[in-house]
Design an enzyme around this catalytic site. Structure first.
Site, short mmCIF file in Angstrom:
data_model
loop_
_atom_site.label_atom_id
_atom_site.label_comp_id
_atom_site.label_asym_id
_atom_site.label_seq_id
_atom_site.Cartn_x
_atom_site.Cartn_y
_atom_site.Cartn_z
N HIS A 3 64.92 21.54 -5.90
CA HIS A 3 64.23 21.72 -4.61
C HIS A 3 65.16 22.41 -3.61
O HIS A 3 64.76 23.31 -2.89
CB HIS A 3 63.84 20.37 -3.99
CG HIS A 3 62.86 19.55 -4.78
ND1 HIS A 3 63.10 18.25 -5.14
CD2 HIS A 3 61.63 19.86 -5.25
CE1 HIS A 3 62.05 17.77 -5.79
NE2 HIS A 3 61.15 18.72 -5.88
N ARG A 56 58.92 26.44 -12.36
CA ARG A 56 59.96 26.19 -13.35
C ARG A 56 59.62 26.83 -14.69
O ARG A 56 60.41 27.54 -15.27
CB ARG A 56 60.15 24.67 -13.56
CG ARG A 56 60.98 24.05 -12.50
CD ARG A 56 60.81 22.57 -12.48
NE ARG A 56 59.47 22.22 -12.05
CZ ARG A 56 59.09 21.02 -11.71
NH1 ARG A 56 59.94 20.03 -11.76
NH2 ARG A 56 57.86 20.78 -11.31
N SER A 62 62.12 15.47 -10.19
CA SER A 62 62.42 14.17 -9.57
C SER A 62 62.17 13.04 -10.57
O SER A 62 62.93 12.06 -10.61
CB SER A 62 61.53 13.94 -8.34
OG SER A 62 61.75 14.93 -7.38
N LYS A 104 49.78 8.40 -5.17
CA LYS A 104 50.97 8.22 -6.01
C LYS A 104 51.72 7.00 -5.46
O LYS A 104 51.59 6.68 -4.30
CB LYS A 104 51.90 9.44 -5.90
CG LYS A 104 51.39 10.66 -6.64
CD LYS A 104 52.47 11.75 -6.66
CE LYS A 104 52.00 13.03 -7.29
NZ LYS A 104 52.98 14.12 -7.21
#
Ligand code: ADP
Length: 161
Positions: free
Chosen positions: A17, A90, A128, A41
């Site tokens: 990030h 990514r 993460s 979440k």
């Protein structure tokens, strides 16, 4: 004046990030890192903790600010008079979801565009969730997050915070 919004969960912020933040801040006049306060979440860190961690790692970048948001991203973008949304890519696995997200945003808010920065190869594997999984089992996460963040993750899993 180009203003970008880089949204995400940042639970917690990783070097991946941070790389996107540095690179997009270098091409924009102002970058707002927008931390999603997502009730569906269940994050490891509260939104306040995530905001504070981002403030800590970006404090030397004068054109970067950090804000929490909930609700629709495009509303946040408009409210802050931003021009673009910034996202990181990514691998192809990110692509399908990101494409759907950016196209949906363009339909509901035609003036709001998304730009993508491809990951620094060094961090293409990094997320993460992976960092949390390693930390949960006591592994070394120093290659993935800033030292201050690593300490906060350690403390969280040790039940100290
Ligand atoms: P979200 O829950 O919105 O996916 P994340 O915090 O996981 O939020 O990620 C925010 C943004 O950062 C996304 O665009 C994601 O693709 C990007 N990102 C995450 N990790 C990396 C990395 N290692 N390299 C480049 N971009 C990344």
């Amino acid at each position: 004046m180009a203003v970008g919004v880089y949204p995400g969960s940042f639970d917690p912020v990783t070097y991946g990030h941070f790389d996107i933040i540095q690179r997009s801040a270098a091409i924009m006049d102002r970058l707002i890192v927008a931390v999603l306060n997502n009730s569906s979440k269940s994050p490891l860190f509260s939104v306040e903790e995530r905001v504070n961690m981002l403030i800590d790692v970006t404090k030397h970048l004068p054109n970067v600010e950090v804000q929490a948001f909930d609700g629709l991203l495009v509303d946040f973008v408009r409210k802050n008079h931003a021009d673009v949304i910034v996202r990181g890519l990514r691998a192809v696995t990110d692509f399908e979801y990101e494409l759907q997200l950016s196209q949906t945003n363009r339909v509901i808010a035609p003036g709001v565009d998304t730009i993508f920065l491809t990951t620094n190869l060094k961090y293409s594997y990094l997320s993460s969730s992976i960092v949390k999984e390693i930390a949960m089992y006591g592994g070394d996460i120093s290659a993935f997050v800033h030292p201050s963040i690593a300490e906060k993750i350690r403390a969280k899993f040790a039940g100290e915070s």
